[in-house]
Scaffold this motif. Structure first.
Motif, PDB file in Angstrom:
ATOM      1  N   GLY A 242     -52.899 -11.479  42.314  1.00 57.61           N
ATOM      2  CA  GLY A 242     -53.272 -10.863  43.578  1.00 57.61           C
ATOM      3  C   GLY A 242     -52.138 -10.132  44.251  1.00 57.61           C
ATOM      4  N   GLN A 249     -51.746  -2.001  39.082  1.00 51.50           N
ATOM      5  CA  GLN A 249     -53.090  -2.477  38.765  1.00 51.50           C
ATOM      6  C   GLN A 249     -53.840  -1.441  37.917  1.00 51.50           C
ATOM      7  N   LEU A 284     -59.491 -12.904  45.997  1.00 48.06           N
ATOM      8  CA  LEU A 284     -59.454 -11.532  45.493  1.00 48.06           C
ATOM      9  C   LEU A 284     -60.573 -10.681  46.070  1.00 48.06           C
ATOM     10  N   GLU A 285     -61.760 -11.264  46.302  1.00 45.77           N
ATOM     11  CA  GLU A 285     -62.838 -10.479  46.912  1.00 45.77           C
ATOM     12  C   GLU A 285     -62.413  -9.951  48.278  1.00 45.77           C
ATOM     13  N   VAL A 288     -60.047  -7.133  47.777  1.00 43.88           N
ATOM     14  CA  VAL A 288     -60.790  -5.930  47.374  1.00 43.88           C
ATOM     15  C   VAL A 288     -61.379  -5.254  48.603  1.00 43.88           C
ATOM     16  N   PHE A 293     -56.673  -4.638  46.397  1.00 44.94           N
ATOM     17  CA  PHE A 293     -56.862  -4.951  44.989  1.00 44.94           C
ATOM     18  C   PHE A 293     -58.021  -4.113  44.450  1.00 44.94           C
ATOM     19  N   GLU A 295     -61.232  -2.965  42.723  1.00 45.43           N
ATOM     20  CA  GLU A 295     -62.474  -3.667  42.448  1.00 45.43           C
ATOM     21  C   GLU A 295     -62.779  -3.665  40.951  1.00 45.43           C
ATOM     22  N   PHE A 298     -60.688  -6.236  39.315  1.00 47.28           N
ATOM     23  CA  PHE A 298     -61.203  -7.568  39.636  1.00 47.28           C
ATOM     24  C   PHE A 298     -62.348  -7.946  38.699  1.00 47.28           C
ATOM     25  N   HIS A 299     -63.299  -7.014  38.500  1.00 50.17           N
ATOM     26  CA  HIS A 299     -64.441  -7.324  37.635  1.00 50.17           C
ATOM     27  C   HIS A 299     -64.013  -7.462  36.179  1.00 50.17           C
ATOM     28  N   ASN A 302     -62.444 -10.961  36.084  1.00 53.00           N
ATOM     29  CA  ASN A 302     -63.329 -12.044  36.501  1.00 53.00           C
ATOM     30  C   ASN A 302     -64.488 -12.239  35.520  1.00 53.00           C
ATOM     31  N   HIS A 403     -66.995 -16.615  45.472  1.00 54.02           N
ATOM     32  CA  HIS A 403     -65.666 -16.365  44.906  1.00 54.02           C
ATOM     33  C   HIS A 403     -65.034 -17.599  44.293  1.00 54.02           C
TER      34      HIS A 403
END
Length: 519
Positions: A242, A249, A284-285, A288, A293, A295, A298-299, A302, A403
């Motif tokens: 994070g 990123q 993290l959500e 985002v 961060f 998105e 993240f996906h 995750n 989350h």
């Protein structure tokens, strides 16, 4: 500690030993014949067994033999009124700890049993020390869920995101995932490379991850392989993902998407044959939503979410963890491992441990160095664990579905500041609004007048049922007043003040810090 078992058909012998051991705060369980003992061994085991040698319904030597088959390290003391050489030899050949002829001196018998208890505890410590260290300790339901998830994930090399508070053991879980992954590409036979993205300056992180070519920037004297190349064929663990800078990123997303990257200053694409496991203590959500961060990254990370519970949600694991860390610290320092009492463990179990397992490990290391005796009692615990504490919040029934982040520790009330202490002011004046008794009140029974004053104030508080005012008369205030008065009489010279108070130099220094008197 487990109880002492006494086996004797003579009720008076059992009674005398029970009372003597109870005075030593040792739990006792009595039996009248060997059959009862063997039946009880099916469900339980003593710390020490004390057995008569001749009893109706069985021999103490036969019992010794059967007990040693089930529990080889259990100390057994054989006692008998028939003090003959054959009995003594047979007892020792059978593995008895000691042979106790009747009639015996009660003090010496208790002393012998105490030695057997110490021997038993040492055997337990040695067994623990020689046992292979577990990968992750945890019997709590929340940890069993984690173990089950690791077991299911052992069949694949899917990307995993581990969430949990700082110090909860995320890297241990990542290592376990790597160790139990299938062999082959990204498998357990490949390297495990870990990097904490929050611990490396932004300007160096790109080179750290992807490597650099010679001359790519000032100081790049040679070509350097990055962590992705070092982890080739294995696992790359990205801790505190994070905190990764936003522009990096984008590069990480490209690696995860097409499996290729470039060294800093390089033009030749390199293949990333790496399994990525990421971890964070952050939501993290939320990051985002605030644009901190990506998105899409993240996906990508995750795919599988694994939530690691904080220590306050698995307090039943604290005793096993504490014993393990005490063993570990003793081994590292080359000293005898210390034992911890159940009362001290109970104190640990109700502490919230904001630093989680890492904080507990540090506490155990501190105890190994600082605890004055081999047996750790509640009074030996660090100062931060001895103050008033609030029991930890109960574990949530289920992880939040959105989350799965760790529960945030509930805010604890700020500590009440200590009042300022002026040596000349009377201590009882701080107990207002209750009126102190008249200074000329005669003390009862020839005791010092201040004790009578204290009793008077205590009665007023108890009658008024005023706990918030009772808090104003604390041990901390009492100690602070004594220390400040002693320091005033010695003009601030701590060693002299400590001598006047009858305490050590280190003790007064620690007390001054704890009570905030050096501010």
């Amino acid at each position: 500690m487990k109880p002492i078992w006494i086996v004797d058909d003579d009720q008076s012998i059992r009674f005398v030993l029970e009372k003597a051991l109870a005075r030593e705060q040792l739990a006792v369980r009595s039996f009248s014949n060997p059959r009862e003992v063997l039946a009880a061994l099916a469900d339980d085991e003593p710390q020490v067994l004390v057995s008569d040698i001749r009893m109706p319904g069985g021999s103490g030597l036969d019992l010794l033999s059967k007990v040693k088959e089930r529990a080889p390290n259990l100390p057994v003391i054989i006692m008998t009124a028939y003090s003959d050489l054959d009995s003594a030899v047979s007892a020792f050949q059978g593995g008895a700890f000691e042979y106790l002829p009747k009639p015996f001196d009660l003090t010496k018998a208790v002393e012998l049993i105490r030695r057997a208890v110490d021997e038993s505890v040492r055997e337990e410590v040695n067994d623990e020390r020689n046992a292979p260290a577990p990968e992750i300790l945890g019997q709590a339901p929340a940890m069993q869920d984690v173990f089950r998830a690791i077991g299911r994930l052992s069949q694949s090399n899917v990307t995993v995101l581990i969430t949990g508070e700082s110090g909860s053991g995320k890297e241990l879980v990542a290592r376990a995932l790597h160790r139990h992954s299938p062999r082959g590409d990204h498998g357990s036979n490949g390297p495990f490379i870990a990097i904490n993205t929050a611990a490396i300056p932004k300007d160096l992180l790109e080179s750290e991850l992807f490597g650099h070519e010679r001359g790519a920037f000032t100081g790049a004297q040679t070509m350097r392989r990055g962590r992705f190349e070092q982890a080739d064929g294995g696992t790359l663990f990205l801790d505190e993902i994070g905190d990764m800078p936003f522009d990096l990123q984008t590069r990480l997303l490209r690696v995860l998407s097409d499996g290729q990257f470039y060294r800093v200053g390089g033009h030749q694409p390199l293949k990333a044959n790496v399994r990525v496991i990421a971890a964070t203590h952050q939501n993290l959500e939320e990051r985002v939503r605030h644009g901190a961060f990506r998105e899409d990254l993240f996906h990508r990370l995750n795919v599988i979410r694994l939530r690691l519970p904080p220590l306050r949600e698995r307090s039943e694991d604290i005793p096993a963890l504490a014993r393990f860390f005490l063993q570990k610290s003793a081994k590292e320092l080359g000293v005898e491992p210390k034992r911890i009492t159940e009362e001290a463990l109970d104190r640990l179990k109700v502490f919230s441990f904001p630093g989680n397992v890492r904080q507990l490990e540090n506490v155990c290391h501190w105890l190994t160095v600082m605890a004055p005796a081999q047996v750790i009692e509640p009074k030996d615990l660090p100062p931060e664990l001895l103050g008033p504490i609030t029991p930890p919040s109960p574990a949530p029934l289920s992880a939040p579905p959105a989350h799965g982040m760790g529960m945030v520790e509930p805010p604890r009330p700020a500590p009440t500041p200590l009042p300022s202490y002026a040596p000349a002011a009377p201590m009882v004046a701080e107990a207002a609004p209750f009126a102190a008794p008249h200074p000329t009140a005669a003390p009862t029974g020839g005791e010092p007048s201040w004790l009578a004053d204290l009793e008077h104030i205590a009665r007023q508080m108890l009658d008024a049922n005023a706990p918030e005012i009772w808090d104003s008369l604390t041990t901390r205030q009492f100690e602070a007043r004594l220390i400040t008065t002693a320091l005033a009489s010695t003009r601030g010279r701590r060693i002299e003040a400590a001598q006047k108070l009858g305490i050590g130099r280190n003790t007064i220094t620690r007390k001054i810090q704890e009570l905030g008197l050096d501010d």
